[in-house]
Design a protein around this motif. Sequence first.
Motif, PDB file in Angstrom:
ATOM      1  N   GLU A  53     -12.033   4.145   2.607  1.00 37.09           N
ATOM      2  CA  GLU A  53     -12.907   5.103   1.934  1.00 37.09           C
ATOM      3  C   GLU A  53     -13.463   4.446   0.680  1.00 37.09           C
ATOM      4  OE1 GLU A  53     -12.667   9.823   0.959  1.00 37.09           O
ATOM      5  OE2 GLU A  53     -11.066   8.579   0.158  1.00 37.09           O
ATOM      6  N   GLY A  54     -14.772   4.433   0.540  1.00 37.25           N
ATOM      7  CA  GLY A  54     -15.390   3.815  -0.634  1.00 37.25           C
ATOM      8  C   GLY A  54     -15.961   2.445  -0.313  1.00 37.25           C
ATOM      9  N   GLU A  55     -15.986   1.571  -1.328  1.00 37.94           N
ATOM     10  CA  GLU A  55     -16.577   0.243  -1.187  1.00 37.94           C
ATOM     11  C   GLU A  55     -15.713  -0.667  -0.323  1.00 37.94           C
ATOM     12  OE1 GLU A  55     -17.244  -1.322  -5.048  1.00 37.94           O
ATOM     13  OE2 GLU A  55     -18.687   0.234  -5.642  1.00 37.94           O
ATOM     14  N   THR A  56     -16.352  -1.705   0.222  1.00 37.16           N
ATOM     15  CA  THR A  56     -15.637  -2.676   1.048  1.00 37.16           C
ATOM     16  C   THR A  56     -14.614  -3.415   0.197  1.00 37.16           C
ATOM     17  OG1 THR A  56     -17.553  -2.979   2.483  1.00 37.16           O
ATOM     18  CG2 THR A  56     -15.866  -4.706   2.519  1.00 37.16           C
ATOM     19  N   PRO A  57     -13.338  -3.420   0.583  1.00 39.60           N
ATOM     20  CA  PRO A  57     -12.295  -4.047  -0.234  1.00 39.60           C
ATOM     21  C   PRO A  57     -12.238  -5.558  -0.033  1.00 39.60           C
ATOM     22  CG  PRO A  57     -11.328  -3.114   1.726  1.00 39.60           C
ATOM     23  CD  PRO A  57     -12.799  -2.768   1.777  1.00 39.60           C
ATOM     24  N   GLN A  58     -11.441  -6.221  -0.835  1.00 41.15           N
ATOM     25  CA  GLN A  58     -11.203  -7.644  -0.677  1.00 41.15           C
ATOM     26  C   GLN A  58     -10.234  -7.875   0.479  1.00 41.15           C
ATOM     27  OE1 GLN A  58      -9.803  -9.209  -4.395  1.00 41.15           O
ATOM     28  NE2 GLN A  58     -11.728  -8.764  -5.485  1.00 41.15           N
ATOM     29  N   ALA A  59     -10.241  -9.105   0.984  1.00 33.65           N
ATOM     30  CA  ALA A  59      -9.368  -9.439   2.113  1.00 33.65           C
ATOM     31  C   ALA A  59      -7.897  -9.256   1.749  1.00 33.65           C
ATOM     32  CB  ALA A  59      -9.629 -10.879   2.560  1.00 33.65           C
ATOM     33  N   SER A  60      -7.539  -9.578   0.501  1.00 34.89           N
ATOM     34  CA  SER A  60      -6.139  -9.436   0.080  1.00 34.89           C
ATOM     35  C   SER A  60      -5.707  -7.970   0.083  1.00 34.89           C
ATOM     36  CB  SER A  60      -5.949 -10.034  -1.319  1.00 34.89           C
ATOM     37  OG  SER A  60      -6.796  -9.392  -2.259  1.00 34.89           O
ATOM     38  N   ASP A  61      -6.629  -7.069  -0.289  1.00 37.53           N
ATOM     39  CA  ASP A  61      -6.307  -5.642  -0.266  1.00 37.53           C
ATOM     40  C   ASP A  61      -6.121  -5.145   1.162  1.00 37.53           C
ATOM     41  OD1 ASP A  61      -6.395  -5.416  -3.012  1.00 37.53           O
ATOM     42  OD2 ASP A  61      -8.534  -4.954  -3.053  1.00 37.53           O
ATOM     43  N   MET A  62      -6.945  -5.646   2.077  1.00 42.00           N
ATOM     44  CA  MET A  62      -6.800  -5.259   3.481  1.00 42.00           C
ATOM     45  C   MET A  62      -5.464  -5.751   4.039  1.00 42.00           C
ATOM     46  SD  MET A  62      -9.337  -3.438   4.575  1.00 42.00           S
ATOM     47  CE  MET A  62      -9.531  -3.663   6.344  1.00 42.00           C
ATOM     48  N   ALA A  63      -5.071  -6.972   3.664  1.00 40.90           N
ATOM     49  CA  ALA A  63      -3.780  -7.501   4.106  1.00 40.90           C
ATOM     50  C   ALA A  63      -2.633  -6.662   3.555  1.00 40.90           C
ATOM     51  CB  ALA A  63      -3.635  -8.956   3.669  1.00 40.90           C
ATOM     52  N   ALA A  64      -2.774  -6.216   2.303  1.00 41.13           N
ATOM     53  CA  ALA A  64      -1.751  -5.349   1.714  1.00 41.13           C
ATOM     54  C   ALA A  64      -1.678  -4.013   2.433  1.00 41.13           C
ATOM     55  CB  ALA A  64      -2.040  -5.135   0.228  1.00 41.13           C
ATOM     56  N   ALA A  65      -2.835  -3.489   2.849  1.00 38.38           N
ATOM     57  CA  ALA A  65      -2.861  -2.228   3.591  1.00 38.38           C
ATOM     58  C   ALA A  65      -2.154  -2.381   4.931  1.00 38.38           C
ATOM     59  CB  ALA A  65      -4.299  -1.766   3.806  1.00 38.38           C
TER      60      ALA A  65
END
Length: 408
Positions: A53-65
Amino acid sequence: MKSILKIVGVVFAIIITVYLAYFGLGERNVFSYNHINLGLDLRGGVSIVYEVEGETPQASDMAAAVAMIQVRLDRENYTEAEVAIEGDRRIRVNIPGVEDPQEAINSIGATALLTFEDENGNVVLEGKNIKSAVFQLADMGMGNEAVVAIKLDDIGTEAFKKATEENIGKPIIIKLDGEIISAPTVNEAIRNGESVISGSFTEQSAAQLADRIEAGSLPFALIPVSSSGVGAKLGMDAFNSSLQAAVVGFIIVLIFMACVYRLSGIVADIALTLYVSLVVIILSLIEATLTLPGIAGIILSIGMAVDANVIIFTRIKEEINSGKTVRSAVDSGFNKALSGIVDGNVTTLIAAFVLYMLGSGIIKSFATTLGIGIVLSMFTALVVTRILLRSFVAAGLQNPVLYGGTKR
């Protein structure tokens, strides 16, 4: 005599591989088809797609998710679930053995809540104030030790400074969704917004803790945008029908090769049997997840293995009919067919590699089985078939008719 021993050795190796592929070893049937994981379309389960939801996140944030979702799945005993990133904004979760998609969505929940609490249960820091948490190897006085290094934002720095000043010698408890994941003791006040969590960590456990801390500091929410379920009965019906089709097709191919290409066809049948057994053993060994497209990949690679043998035998037949001896025709046939077989298989292998790297889920399953199948099909066609044909010729079976020729 040497050629007979080669034939016996190859046949014995095939018997061993067939046995392993069917029965396996030990209680878990390692190496057998029973040890291969089945995908959702075969076993049944649910597939959920989450979007940021919102802006496209960084790759590191996606990995954390992904790490956060995996932690929750493990906690709910969904140990065979798979979590994968799709594109820049989506995460797909596949959970075998679950029938209700909404039940799975409720179990996974929303963004993780990370808190740092004192021993009285007062929250002194929240996950949103963490800028990063990474695994490091640091010199803690007794050699390099695995630790987790944390950096805080300005608000978190002030809050943590006050909390550590008031709790020296006491633990700061780190909780993720109410579950304690670590409880390090405060050795000194931390005023610069950078701290290190140390303890009896291995490199793996320190990396896992860092991932879990970062998972609780996600700057975005994950919204389920689609979900679908496959019933276990429907999945097994699809698996059984696909398996029956594969077996029937394989038997027809064996009969066709033996009838049309005679001794050469029988040799090809032996090599194909080895090929199928090796595919099963490798899929079991790497614990691959097999889907319906994955089965299609295996069947397609069987067709390519047969195609390679047909090219070779056609070249051998042409060489025999041109007046060469059987021994010379076999060597010449393989040499002339080699470049065409390698070129055709390598281009398909490149396509399988691209599908694996860029695809996800069932596309990866198809690419995996296709890639493994291509490599093994070239091995059985160019190595095993050649060894057997040369051995039969050396053993005295040199009648051109046996190899598709018309001259005696």
